[in-house]
Scaffold this motif. Structure first.
Motif, short mmCIF file in Angstrom:
data_model
loop_
_atom_site.label_atom_id
_atom_site.label_comp_id
_atom_site.label_asym_id
_atom_site.label_seq_id
_atom_site.Cartn_x
_atom_site.Cartn_y
_atom_site.Cartn_z
N SER A 51 0.81 -1.22 0.00
CA SER A 51 0.00 0.00 0.00
C SER A 51 0.85 1.27 0.00
O SER A 51 0.43 2.30 -0.54
N PHE A 52 2.07 1.22 0.61
CA PHE A 52 2.90 2.42 0.66
C PHE A 52 3.33 2.85 -0.74
O PHE A 52 3.51 4.05 -0.99
N LEU A 53 3.48 1.90 -1.66
CA LEU A 53 3.85 2.25 -3.04
C LEU A 53 2.73 3.06 -3.69
O LEU A 53 3.00 4.06 -4.37
N PHE A 54 1.51 2.63 -3.48
CA PHE A 54 0.37 3.35 -4.05
C PHE A 54 0.22 4.72 -3.38
O PHE A 54 -0.09 5.71 -4.05
N ARG A 55 0.44 4.76 -2.09
CA ARG A 55 0.25 6.01 -1.35
C ARG A 55 1.21 7.09 -1.83
O ARG A 55 0.81 8.22 -2.11
N TYR A 56 2.49 6.75 -1.96
CA TYR A 56 3.48 7.75 -2.37
C TYR A 56 3.51 7.96 -3.88
O TYR A 56 4.06 8.96 -4.35
N GLY A 57 2.94 7.03 -4.62
CA GLY A 57 2.89 7.19 -6.07
C GLY A 57 1.67 7.97 -6.56
O GLY A 57 1.55 8.26 -7.75
N GLY A 58 0.75 8.28 -5.64
CA GLY A 58 -0.46 9.01 -6.03
C GLY A 58 -1.53 8.10 -6.61
O GLY A 58 -2.44 8.54 -7.31
N LEU A 59 -1.43 6.79 -6.30
CA LEU A 59 -2.42 5.82 -6.76
C LEU A 59 -3.23 5.34 -5.56
O LEU A 59 -2.95 5.72 -4.43
N SER A 60 -4.22 4.51 -5.79
CA SER A 60 -5.09 4.09 -4.70
C SER A 60 -5.61 2.68 -4.92
O SER A 60 -5.84 2.26 -6.05
N ALA B 259 -8.32 1.77 -2.97
CA ALA B 259 -9.67 1.82 -2.39
C ALA B 259 -10.40 3.05 -2.90
O ALA B 259 -10.84 3.89 -2.12
N SER B 260 -10.55 3.16 -4.21
CA SER B 260 -11.17 4.35 -4.79
C SER B 260 -12.64 4.48 -4.39
O SER B 260 -13.17 5.57 -4.29
N ARG B 261 -13.29 3.34 -4.13
CA ARG B 261 -14.72 3.36 -3.82
C ARG B 261 -15.00 3.96 -2.43
O ARG B 261 -16.03 4.57 -2.21
N THR B 262 -14.05 3.80 -1.52
CA THR B 262 -14.26 4.27 -0.15
C THR B 262 -13.61 5.62 0.12
O THR B 262 -13.67 6.11 1.25
N ARG B 263 -13.01 6.22 -0.89
CA ARG B 263 -12.36 7.52 -0.69
C ARG B 263 -13.36 8.64 -0.56
O ARG B 263 -14.41 8.63 -1.22
N THR B 264 -13.03 9.62 0.27
CA THR B 264 -13.82 10.84 0.32
C THR B 264 -13.36 11.76 -0.80
O THR B 264 -12.33 11.53 -1.44
N THR B 265 -14.14 12.81 -1.06
CA THR B 265 -13.77 13.76 -2.11
C THR B 265 -12.42 14.40 -1.81
O THR B 265 -11.58 14.58 -2.71
N THR B 266 -12.19 14.74 -0.54
CA THR B 266 -10.91 15.35 -0.15
C THR B 266 -9.75 14.40 -0.40
O THR B 266 -8.70 14.82 -0.92
N GLN B 267 -9.92 13.13 -0.05
CA GLN B 267 -8.87 12.14 -0.27
C GLN B 267 -8.59 11.96 -1.77
O GLN B 267 -7.43 11.84 -2.18
N THR B 268 -9.65 11.97 -2.56
CA THR B 268 -9.48 11.83 -4.00
C THR B 268 -8.69 13.00 -4.58
O THR B 268 -7.79 12.80 -5.42
N VAL B 269 -9.01 14.20 -4.13
CA VAL B 269 -8.30 15.39 -4.62
C VAL B 269 -6.82 15.32 -4.24
O VAL B 269 -5.94 15.60 -5.07
N LYS B 270 -6.53 14.92 -3.00
CA LYS B 270 -5.14 14.83 -2.55
C LYS B 270 -4.35 13.80 -3.37
O LYS B 270 -3.22 14.04 -3.80
N ARG C 164 -5.07 12.63 -6.40
CA ARG C 164 -4.92 13.08 -7.79
C ARG C 164 -3.84 14.15 -7.91
O ARG C 164 -3.06 14.16 -8.87
N LEU C 165 -3.80 15.07 -6.94
CA LEU C 165 -2.78 16.13 -6.98
C LEU C 165 -1.38 15.54 -6.85
O LEU C 165 -0.45 15.97 -7.54
N LEU C 166 -1.24 14.54 -5.96
CA LEU C 166 0.07 13.90 -5.80
C LEU C 166 0.46 13.17 -7.08
O LEU C 166 1.63 13.24 -7.51
N TYR C 167 -0.51 12.49 -7.70
CA TYR C 167 -0.20 11.79 -8.96
C TYR C 167 0.20 12.78 -10.05
O TYR C 167 1.17 12.54 -10.79
N LEU C 168 -0.54 13.87 -10.17
CA LEU C 168 -0.22 14.88 -11.18
C LEU C 168 1.14 15.50 -10.92
O LEU C 168 1.90 15.75 -11.87
N PHE C 169 1.46 15.75 -9.65
CA PHE C 169 2.77 16.31 -9.32
C PHE C 169 3.89 15.35 -9.72
O PHE C 169 4.87 15.74 -10.37
N ASN C 170 3.74 14.06 -9.31
CA ASN C 170 4.75 13.06 -9.68
C ASN C 170 4.87 12.90 -11.18
O ASN C 170 5.97 12.77 -11.72
#
Length: 407
Positions: free
Chosen positions: A14-23, A25-36, A38-44
């Protein structure tokens, strides 16, 4: 209830997905978590592709200005690997809904097995498959870290060697990349170095996230096939020779449950195929080029530090495509064990109705569940040998082209 083994496996990666901007558990994410996320993925992605664009520009400029053959082949495999990271991470995002569905299916299958009667032989199967999966992930983690650190340290080693020879400090970077500023100016060099260092980690995070999830799903699907094969083989107890197993209500219930599990596992394998089939096609195509160019660098480069660096890089490329094919091969072979289990069961001590049902299962199971690269090639060990064969052909051609220019 004990935690599911599949969830434990996901926590390992899970740490690979977390730092890579991937997920995962997309179904259980809140809108705020999704934005964070996506922003991390776009930055990377932006960070990596700035270096990728600079590397491509350097390669094109090198072709125009007559850069050495070795310099061109030095940057080429790095460009190909960066493209692979982009494609793998992009398909992980595109297939987030399917990934969630895959996780739900494998969780439900494990819950079904946990709710059944505990058998020591089945627990040994689970423990063996778990141990192998964790061993592979741990080994690849160590190798990937060593590769990144080696690429990062090699410029300092070369700078030190050159300084000892000519008593002048010549700044170097891990990769040939053109920036909109002079990256070899001491004022900008630290930023350029750190930029390339993090780009290396983004590539590793993107590739490992996709690959490790693939390995995890293949391993757990294989485990489910093996457990199902055990249940099918032992569904008819070892009765006295004079007693015939009849299709009573209890037996029919167990047999229908096995058929249902078989269909769900087959569905999981098909879903995994849908998630990875496109990225696997690029993986196979690019791996031949990567292995060829990296092998050529090992042979042609004279600096020992760079030889060691590219030897490790070659090992990483070989193991990446090998384990992709190996886990696909494991899944395919385990699906065929259902056919063997049906044949090895005590169907001969059952009445004709049950024997016919076993024949249907045996016939269906003879068609293996296999993963493909968009139908062009099966993901198995034969595909790995094809990649090696193609790489060797490219290497021989490249070596022939290089020798005349070196005379």
């Amino acid at each position: 209830m004990d935690a599911l083994l599949f969830d434990e496996s996901l926590n390992k990666i899970s740490f690979l997905f977390r730092y890579g901007g991937l997920s995962l558990a997309s179904r259980t994410r809140t809108t705020t978590q999704t934005v964070k996320i996506r922003l991390l993925y776009l930055f990377n992605s932006f960070w990596l592709n700035v270096d990728l664009a600079g590397g491509i520009y350097w390669f094109i400029d090198g072709l125009k200005n007559g850069k050495s053959f070795i310099e061109l082949t030095y940057i080429a495999p790095c460009i190909a690997l960066a493209f692979m990271a982009n494609i793998k991470s992009l398909f992980m995002i595109v297939n987030e809904t399917r990934i969630d569905e895959m996780i739900d299916i494998l969780r439900s299958l494990e819950v079904t097995v946990k709710n059944s009667k505990r058998v020591e032989s089945k627990e040994e199967i689970v423990a063996r498959e778990k141990s192998f999966l964790y061993c592979v992930i741990k080994m690849l983690n160590i190798l990937n870290v060593v590769v990144v650190l080696t690429f990062s340290i090699s410029p300092f080693v070369l700078m030190l060697i050159k300084y000892m020879k000519i008593k002048e400090l010549e700044l170097m970077l891990p990769f040939f990349i053109i920036y909109p500023f002079d990256s070899y100016d001491i004022r900008y060099w630290p930023f350029a170095y750190l930029h390339q260092f993090w780009s290396e980690w983004v590539v590793i995070l993107d590739i490992c996230s996709a690959d490790y999830f693939f390995f995890t799903c293949c391993s757990h699907i294989r485990t489910q096939f093996l457990l199902l094969a055990y249940d099918l083989e032992n569904i008819i107890p070892d009765l006295d020779n004079s007693i015939t197993q009849t299709a009573d209500i209890a037996f029919n219930k167990k047999f229908v449950e096995i058929i249902r599990r078989h269909q769900v596992i087959i569905g999981a394998a098909r879903l995994l195929e849908a998630i990875y089939t496109k990225s696997t096609l690029y993986n196979f195509t690019s791996s031949s080029i990567l292995i060829c160019l990296t092998g050529f660098n090992v042979v042609a480069i004279e600096d020992v530090a760079l030889i060691v660096t590219f030897l490790l890089f070659l090992s990483m490329c070989l193991l990446q495509v090998f384990f992709l094919c190996f886990f696909g091969d494991m899944l395919m072979r385990s699906s065929m064990k259902i056919s063997n289990a049906a044949y090895n069961s005590r169907w001969y001590s059952a009445d004709p109705v049950i024997a016919k049902s076993f024949l249907i299962v045996l016939t269906r199971a003879q068609k293996p569940c296999k993963l493909t690269a968009m139908g062009f090639a099966d993901v198995n060990l034969m595909a790995f040998t094809s990649v090696l064969s193609t790489s060797w052909s490219y290497f021989c051609l490249l070596n022939t082209m290089y020798k005349p220019s070196s005379v």
